[in-house]
Design a protein around this motif. Structure first.
Motif, mmCIF file in Angstrom:
data_model
loop_
_atom_site.group_PDB
_atom_site.id
_atom_site.type_symbol
_atom_site.label_atom_id
_atom_site.label_comp_id
_atom_site.label_asym_id
_atom_site.label_seq_id
_atom_site.Cartn_x
_atom_site.Cartn_y
_atom_site.Cartn_z
ATOM 1 N N CYS A 159 -75.214 17.501 37.747
ATOM 2 C CA CYS A 159 -74.469 15.837 37.513
ATOM 3 C C CYS A 159 -73.871 15.092 35.883
ATOM 4 C CB CYS A 159 -76.024 14.711 38.021
ATOM 5 S SG CYS A 159 -75.905 13.515 38.657
ATOM 6 N N PRO A 160 -73.253 14.418 36.567
ATOM 7 C CA PRO A 160 -72.238 13.857 35.501
ATOM 8 C C PRO A 160 -72.848 12.675 35.205
ATOM 9 C CG PRO A 160 -71.319 14.083 37.013
ATOM 10 C CD PRO A 160 -71.958 14.383 38.198
ATOM 11 N N GLN A 161 -73.795 11.681 36.091
ATOM 12 C CA GLN A 161 -74.876 11.096 36.197
ATOM 13 C C GLN A 161 -75.866 10.535 35.087
ATOM 14 O OE1 GLN A 161 -73.033 8.265 35.638
ATOM 15 N NE2 GLN A 161 -71.472 8.761 37.936
ATOM 16 N N TRP A 203 -79.727 3.527 42.145
ATOM 17 C CA TRP A 203 -78.313 3.132 41.390
ATOM 18 C C TRP A 203 -77.289 3.070 40.852
ATOM 19 C CZ3 TRP A 203 -77.415 0.600 45.999
ATOM 20 C CH2 TRP A 203 -78.711 0.524 46.812
ATOM 21 N N GLU A 204 -77.839 4.835 39.799
ATOM 22 C CA GLU A 204 -77.343 5.128 39.059
ATOM 23 C C GLU A 204 -76.048 6.050 39.399
ATOM 24 O OE1 GLU A 204 -77.082 3.597 36.293
ATOM 25 O OE2 GLU A 204 -76.697 5.336 35.099
ATOM 26 N N THR A 206 -73.006 7.490 41.441
ATOM 27 C CA THR A 206 -71.533 7.300 42.041
ATOM 28 C C THR A 206 -71.539 8.326 43.262
ATOM 29 O OG1 THR A 206 -71.039 8.273 40.314
ATOM 30 C CG2 THR A 206 -71.228 5.916 40.123
ATOM 31 N N PHE A 207 -72.720 9.255 43.683
ATOM 32 C CA PHE A 207 -71.976 9.825 45.178
ATOM 33 C C PHE A 207 -71.179 10.909 44.610
ATOM 34 C CE2 PHE A 207 -72.197 12.172 48.745
ATOM 35 C CZ PHE A 207 -72.271 11.070 50.250
ATOM 36 N N VAL A 208 -70.891 11.494 43.133
ATOM 37 C CA VAL A 208 -70.332 12.860 42.739
ATOM 38 C C VAL A 208 -70.463 14.109 44.297
ATOM 39 C CG1 VAL A 208 -70.077 14.330 41.418
ATOM 40 C CG2 VAL A 208 -70.662 12.152 40.851
ATOM 41 N N ALA A 210 -72.135 16.906 43.769
ATOM 42 C CA ALA A 210 -72.408 17.760 42.713
ATOM 43 C C ALA A 210 -73.391 18.859 43.219
ATOM 44 C CB ALA A 210 -71.346 18.018 41.401
ATOM 45 N N ALA A 223 -77.457 12.839 50.281
ATOM 46 C CA ALA A 223 -77.395 12.898 51.194
ATOM 47 C C ALA A 223 -79.079 11.631 51.247
ATOM 48 C CB ALA A 223 -77.586 13.583 52.171
ATOM 49 N N GLN A 226 -77.655 8.881 49.131
ATOM 50 C CA GLN A 226 -76.859 7.550 50.167
ATOM 51 C C GLN A 226 -78.157 6.815 50.991
ATOM 52 O OE1 GLN A 226 -74.709 7.257 47.825
ATOM 53 N NE2 GLN A 226 -75.164 9.175 47.339
ATOM 54 N N LYS A 229 -79.835 4.064 49.573
ATOM 55 C CA LYS A 229 -79.635 3.055 49.116
ATOM 56 C C LYS A 229 -79.242 2.224 50.229
ATOM 57 C CE LYS A 229 -75.681 4.942 46.072
ATOM 58 N NZ LYS A 229 -74.600 5.561 45.947
ATOM 59 N N TYR B 24 -62.830 14.413 41.690
ATOM 60 C CA TYR B 24 -64.218 12.922 41.831
ATOM 61 C C TYR B 24 -63.497 12.002 41.586
ATOM 62 C CZ TYR B 24 -67.294 10.419 39.877
ATOM 63 O OH TYR B 24 -68.019 8.871 39.679
ATOM 64 N N LYS B 91 -73.740 11.977 55.155
ATOM 65 C CA LYS B 91 -74.524 12.401 55.017
ATOM 66 C C LYS B 91 -75.918 11.232 55.110
ATOM 67 C CE LYS B 91 -72.735 15.436 51.648
ATOM 68 N NZ LYS B 91 -73.693 17.230 51.722
#
Lengths: 246, 128, 111
Positions: A159-161, A203-204, A206-208, A210, A223, A226, A229, B24, B91
């Motif tokens: 995860c990049p976040q 909220w951090e 961004t649905f990358v 990965a 999933a 999201q 959210k 991405y 999803k």
């Protein structure tokens, strides 16, 4: 197929090393062997100082997560034959501090996991005399995939976040919260929202995506997040537009 | 034995390290072109409000070679946004129909149908 | 930690994403290909009539405002991903969206 495999392992011994460095080992190639087998060979025959976590050797315990050629994988689930005889680079999971060699510090994850209250918070008190909870197959289907997490942390490594923000609650913890929020026995969504629906929660993200790509158990944390959210947004508007409604 | 955990630095170029993250970033940059195109549309609305002469000026400007090239770029990115958006929608909205989970492919297909339908309606409305 | 107010930003973002996905490509096809090729022409009186109608106003507003918000929010998150997360970036992103949305509203009310 070559008779030997070369692996490049990131070493780090806090008592002697200022910084991590790569050490190369050559091990016999095993027909159906996995990277974990190569590491076990190193420890048993070449270098007993090599430290790493592992247990079940069958992708259910979640202990042996590592970066293998830059990809978060369970080392028991990464087959040597898939690397075409080329050098295999093994490093500790990304985005976690390195304790020693391939062992990462995972305390932050344990804290995040407990913070989402990962247990059934019953809708109402249900004394033993009233009997057990009944759940239909459909009710189970609603949350079953989110029960499959083995806490292997591959999703956090992907995860990049998480990379950019240590405080992000993260995919596995949020997927587990979702598992309980979807459980028909549970009424704890509101209690979990303080963490799950906080700025450091869903909220951090961004649905990358990965996280879901690397998950060995197909939990699909992306999933879960999201969906949360949407659910959290509905709750937010409901609370403000229909105060008093539950 | 004392602990001295080593924290690896995250580079600003982290997204270049793996094709997954490059993809991405490409997906996210579609948003820039959507905003730019909305700016173009809003200029159109302003010209519309200013009267026939201003409107014809807008129609002419939109047809200039520079603007066409810009809009074709926007079209490529906007289409990529649509494709990637539809791909991930299942999803966010798991559907259960008659006790069975609706397959993701069905949900995606339904979005493509909606996309085609909306596009057709707009084209017919404008073409008349 | 407390539950965030992000839904206020996120719901229009999500709606804008869907609207952008469904409508923006065909609009660009029209303004960027069909109009320049002369295959389509919207005379001012017809366009103004549509924009004069309150439903038409609403549709035009939604088609411009929602995707603009979507793009702005997403650009702000992407800038953050690239390490640019300050108040200036936030201001630029949401500010641009605000300008686009406000201008659209004013223009549509004036038609």
């Amino acid at each position: 197929m070559s008779q030997t495999i070369t692996i490049e392992v990131l070493r780090y011994r806090p008592e002697t090393d200022a910084e991590p460095f790569f050490q190369t080992y050559t091990v016999p190639h095993l027909e159906d062997g996995v990277v974990l087998d190569a590491l076990n060979y190193v420890k048993d025959h070449i270098d007993p100082t090599l430290s790493y976590r592992w247990s079940c050797h069958m992708a259910v315990c979640g202990s042996c997560g590592m970066m293998i050629n830059g990809e978060p994988k369970l080392s028991c689930h990464a087959f040597l034959r898939d690397y075409g005889g080329r050098v295999i680079r093994v490093e500790p999971l990304d985005h976690f501090p390195i304790e020693r060699d391939l062992v990462i510090v995972m305390e932050s994850f344990i804290d995040k996991l407990s913070s989402v209250k990962p247990y059934v918070i019953p809708k109402a008190e249900k004394p033993i005399e009233q009997g057990e909870y009944l759940q239909t197959p459909l009710q189970l289907m609603a949350f079953k995939q989110y029960t499959q997490c083995i806490n292997c942390l591959l999703c956090y490594a992907a995860c990049p976040q998480i990379a950019l923000n240590d405080d992000f609650v993260g995919p596995a913890a949020l997927a587990l919260a979702h598992r309980y929020n979807l459980d028909s026995r549970d009424g704890g969504k509101g209690e979990r929202a303080d963490v799950v629906a906080s700025n450091q929660g869903i909220w951090e993200c961004t649905f990358v995506g990965a996280c879901s790509e690397v998950c060995p158990k197909h939990v699909d944390p992306a999933a879960a997040i999201q969906q949360t959210k949407i659910s959290a947004s509905l709750d937010w508007f409901k609370a403000r537009l229909l105060p008093g409604a539950n | 034995m004392s602990r001295r955990p080593y924290v690896r630095k995250v580079e600003r170029s982290w997204w270049l390290a793996h094709p997954r993250y490059v993809a991405y970033m490409v997906r996210e940059i579609t948003s820039l072109f959507i905003v730019l195109y909305c700016a173009l549309l809003v200029v159109g609305l302003v010209r519309l409000a200013q009267g026939p002469a201003a409107w014809e000026g807008f129609v002419a400007a939109v047809s200039s070679p520079v603007n066409v090239v810009f809009q074709l770029g926007c079209l490529a990115f906007a289409t990529y946004h649509s494709v990637t958006w539809f791909a991930v929608t299942p999803k966010a909205m798991p559907l259960v129909l008659k006790g069975e989970r609706v397959p993701s492919k069905t949900i995606v297909a339904a979005h493509y149908v909606a996309w085609a339908a909306v596009s057709l309606v707009v084209l017919v409305a404008v073409g008349n | 930690m407390t539950a965030s107010n992000k839904p206020l930003l996120w719901v229009p973002f999500a709606a804008g994403g869907l609207v952008a996905a469904l409508i923006v490509p065909v609009l660009i096809l029209i303004t960027g290909v069909l109009v320049p090729l002369g295959l389509v022409h919207g005379p001012h009186d017809r366009m103004a009539a549509f924009a004069h109608n309150p439903v038409g106003k609403l549709i035009l507003f939604a088609v411009v405002a929602l995707p603009a918000w979507h793009g702005a929010h997403r650009l702000r998150m992407t800038a953050q991903d690239l390490g640019f997360g300050g108040i200036v970036i936030k201001g630029a992103c949401y500010g641009s969206a605000a300008v686009i949305i406000a201008t659209a509203a004013v223009a549509l009310l004036a038609v």
